[in-house]
Scaffold this motif. Structure first.
Motif, PDB file in Angstrom:
ATOM      1  N   PRO A   1       0.816  -1.210   0.000  1.00 11.08           N
ATOM      2  CA  PRO A   1       0.000   0.000   0.000  1.00 11.08           C
ATOM      3  C   PRO A   1       0.848   1.259   0.000  1.00 11.08           C
ATOM      4  O   PRO A   1       2.019   1.237   0.402  1.00 11.08           O
ATOM      5  CB  PRO A   1      -0.791  -0.114   1.312  1.00 11.08           C
ATOM      6  N   ASN A   2       0.284   2.343  -0.453  1.00  8.48           N
ATOM      7  CA  ASN A   2       0.904   3.667  -0.366  1.00  8.48           C
ATOM      8  C   ASN A   2       0.021   4.533   0.516  1.00  8.48           C
ATOM      9  O   ASN A   2      -1.079   4.933   0.113  1.00  8.48           O
ATOM     10  CB  ASN A   2       1.073   4.286  -1.751  1.00  8.48           C
ATOM     11  N   LEU A   3       0.495   4.808   1.713  1.00  3.25           N
ATOM     12  CA  LEU A   3      -0.299   5.459   2.742  1.00  3.25           C
ATOM     13  C   LEU A   3       0.463   6.632   3.350  1.00  3.25           C
ATOM     14  O   LEU A   3       1.700   6.613   3.428  1.00  3.25           O
ATOM     15  CB  LEU A   3      -0.639   4.452   3.857  1.00  3.25           C
ATOM     16  N   GLY A   4      -0.267   7.644   3.800  1.00  9.19           N
ATOM     17  CA  GLY A   4       0.346   8.733   4.534  1.00  9.19           C
ATOM     18  C   GLY A   4       1.541   9.347   3.829  1.00  9.19           C
ATOM     19  O   GLY A   4       1.474   9.767   2.677  1.00  9.19           O
ATOM     20  N   ARG A   5       2.680   9.362   4.524  1.00  2.71           N
ATOM     21  CA  ARG A   5       3.887  10.008   4.008  1.00  2.71           C
ATOM     22  C   ARG A   5       4.483   9.319   2.790  1.00  2.71           C
ATOM     23  O   ARG A   5       5.368   9.874   2.134  1.00  2.71           O
ATOM     24  CB  ARG A   5       4.949  10.071   5.107  1.00  2.71           C
ATOM     25  N   ASP A   6       4.010   8.096   2.483  1.00  7.32           N
ATOM     26  CA  ASP A   6       4.494   7.408   1.282  1.00  7.32           C
ATOM     27  C   ASP A   6       4.325   8.268   0.045  1.00  7.32           C
ATOM     28  O   ASP A   6       5.026   8.089  -0.958  1.00  7.32           O
ATOM     29  CB  ASP A   6       3.738   6.095   1.068  1.00  7.32           C
ATOM     30  N   LEU A   7       3.381   9.195   0.115  1.00  8.99           N
ATOM     31  CA  LEU A   7       3.127  10.121  -0.988  1.00  8.99           C
ATOM     32  C   LEU A   7       4.419  10.734  -1.509  1.00  8.99           C
ATOM     33  O   LEU A   7       4.609  10.894  -2.714  1.00  8.99           O
ATOM     34  CB  LEU A   7       2.189  11.231  -0.499  1.00  8.99           C
ATOM     35  N   TYR A   8       5.336  11.070  -0.607  1.00 12.85           N
ATOM     36  CA  TYR A   8       6.536  11.803  -1.001  1.00 12.85           C
ATOM     37  C   TYR A   8       7.673  10.905  -1.458  1.00 12.85           C
ATOM     38  O   TYR A   8       8.651  11.387  -2.025  1.00 12.85           O
ATOM     39  CB  TYR A   8       7.004  12.678   0.165  1.00 12.85           C
ATOM     40  N   TYR A   9       7.571   9.616  -1.195  1.00  9.92           N
ATOM     41  CA  TYR A   9       8.639   8.688  -1.569  1.00  9.92           C
ATOM     42  C   TYR A   9       8.282   7.814  -2.762  1.00  9.92           C
ATOM     43  O   TYR A   9       9.168   7.311  -3.453  1.00  9.92           O
ATOM     44  CB  TYR A   9       8.959   7.759  -0.386  1.00  9.92           C
ATOM     45  N   SER A  10       7.010   7.622  -2.996  1.00  9.33           N
ATOM     46  CA  SER A  10       6.541   6.573  -3.897  1.00  9.33           C
ATOM     47  C   SER A  10       6.727   6.896  -5.377  1.00  9.33           C
ATOM     48  O   SER A  10       6.293   7.933  -5.862  1.00  9.33           O
ATOM     49  CB  SER A  10       5.052   6.314  -3.625  1.00  9.33           C
ATOM     50  N   GLY A  11       7.346   5.961  -6.089  1.00  8.97           N
ATOM     51  CA  GLY A  11       7.424   6.081  -7.541  1.00  8.97           C
ATOM     52  C   GLY A  11       6.075   5.856  -8.192  1.00  8.97           C
ATOM     53  O   GLY A  11       5.782   6.410  -9.253  1.00  8.97           O
ATOM     54  N   THR A  12       5.233   5.031  -7.564  1.00  2.00           N
ATOM     55  CA  THR A  12       3.881   4.802  -8.086  1.00  2.00           C
ATOM     56  C   THR A  12       3.101   6.110  -8.131  1.00  2.00           C
ATOM     57  O   THR A  12       2.478   6.450  -9.142  1.00  2.00           O
ATOM     58  CB  THR A  12       3.129   3.786  -7.205  1.00  2.00           C
ATOM     59  N   MET A  13       3.128   6.843  -7.031  1.00  2.00           N
ATOM     60  CA  MET A  13       2.397   8.104  -6.993  1.00  2.00           C
ATOM     61  C   MET A  13       3.035   9.141  -7.921  1.00  2.00           C
ATOM     62  O   MET A  13       2.344   9.955  -8.516  1.00  2.00           O
ATOM     63  CB  MET A  13       2.301   8.603  -5.561  1.00  2.00           C
ATOM     64  N   ALA A  14       4.353   9.092  -8.059  1.00  2.00           N
ATOM     65  CA  ALA A  14       5.028  10.034  -8.952  1.00  2.00           C
ATOM     66  C   ALA A  14       4.575   9.847 -10.395  1.00  2.00           C
ATOM     67  O   ALA A  14       4.453  10.824 -11.142  1.00  2.00           O
ATOM     68  CB  ALA A  14       6.542   9.858  -8.852  1.00  2.00           C
ATOM     69  N   GLY A  15       4.316   8.599 -10.783  1.00  2.00           N
ATOM     70  CA  GLY A  15       3.813   8.360 -12.131  1.00  2.00           C
ATOM     71  C   GLY A  15       2.482   9.049 -12.360  1.00  2.00           C
ATOM     72  O   GLY A  15       2.246   9.647 -13.420  1.00  2.00           O
TER      73      GLY A  15
END
Length: 269
Positions: free
Chosen positions: A99-113
């Protein structure tokens, strides 16, 4: 409708195949993904290495499929600007393993896409799964859960300047509890450093995922809702300039402004 798909787990990830197969029921699908895993690269792009986009016949029926030796943001940027003849109507990133939760927003390559699509004014969604081992995942179950979510998302207009972060519980469609629109819990530090000694007595540090050990979580957050069996969707807005704060911050520096230089260039030579 044309959908551009990317991920950060790499072009051979089973989650990507599952996502493509669901999206093909609704749209013409194009795939532009990293040629290897690029997890937690955030929104980095490649500056000092030439990018290559290698066509691969991996997914029957897609309109184009490329493996790129870059990051998820590279893949979306290259897909929109070069690989596709016309801009996509939608960008979808995933299905991420974990999962991508909380602060993962700033680290995640998935969200960056997804965010890279947003920068082009294209509606975008990031999709992640609350499971951690491809060996144990039944993606047919995942696809059945994802299908009605995708159907709703593609039939509606995502507000301008917003992308959606979707987390799926690893549950069947028959037993999951529904969909919750929730905030990201930014107060939770999911990853923490663990110090270990190498054979020479030197200390090194490894990030440990504490997801399964967390307690006393916010009852209305993405963490708790996903844990209790809901699909979570978090609308995320990225503002490039906060106009409401402009005057406040201008006052901080008013005493440093030099009269007569507002419109003039200063010669520093």
């Amino acid at each position: 409708m044309k959908v551009l798909v990317t991920n950060d787990d790499g072009i051979f990830a089973p989650g990507l195949q599952a996502l493509v197969e669901v999206l093909q029921h609704f749209a013409d699908v194009y795939v532009s993904c990293p040629d290897q895993e690029r997890s937690a690269v955030s929104h980095s792009i490649t500056l000092r290495v030439p990018l290559k986009a290698k066509p691969l016949p991996l997914f029957p029926g897609v309109k184009g499929c490329w493996a790129v030796n870059g990051t998820p943001a590279d893949c979306v940027k290259l897909g929109i600007e070069v690989l596709m003849k016309e801009s996509p109507d939608f960008v979808v990133s995933g299905i991420n393993l974990g999962p991508n939760l909380g602060r993962d927003l700033y680290y995640s390559g998935t969200m960056a896409g997804a965010v890279e699509g947003l920068l082009y004014g294209i509606p975008a969604v990031a999709v992640s799964l609350n499971a951690f081992s491809d060996m144990d995942i039944n993606y047919e179950k995942v696809k059945k859960l994802l299908y009605p979510i995708v159907e709703v998302l593609l039939q509606n207009k995502i507000p301008k300047g917003v992308f959606l972060n979707v987390n799926l519980p690893y549950l069947s469609r028959e037993v999951y509890k529904g969909v919750r629109i929730v905030p990201l819990d930014m107060d939770v530090a999911r990853y923490s450093y663990v110090g270990l000694n190498d054979p020479h007595g030197q200390v090194y540090y490894w990030l440990k995922d504490q997801l399964h050990n967390m307690k006393d979580l916010n009852a209305d957050s993405d963490y708790t809702s996903l844990r209790t069996g809901f699909v979570t969707i978090s609308p995320i807005e990225f503002r490039t300039f906060h106009r409401r704060k402009k005057e406040q911050i201008e006052r901080w520096f008013a005493h440093l402004n030099i009269a007569g230089t507002d419109e003039e260039e200063i010669d520093y030579a």
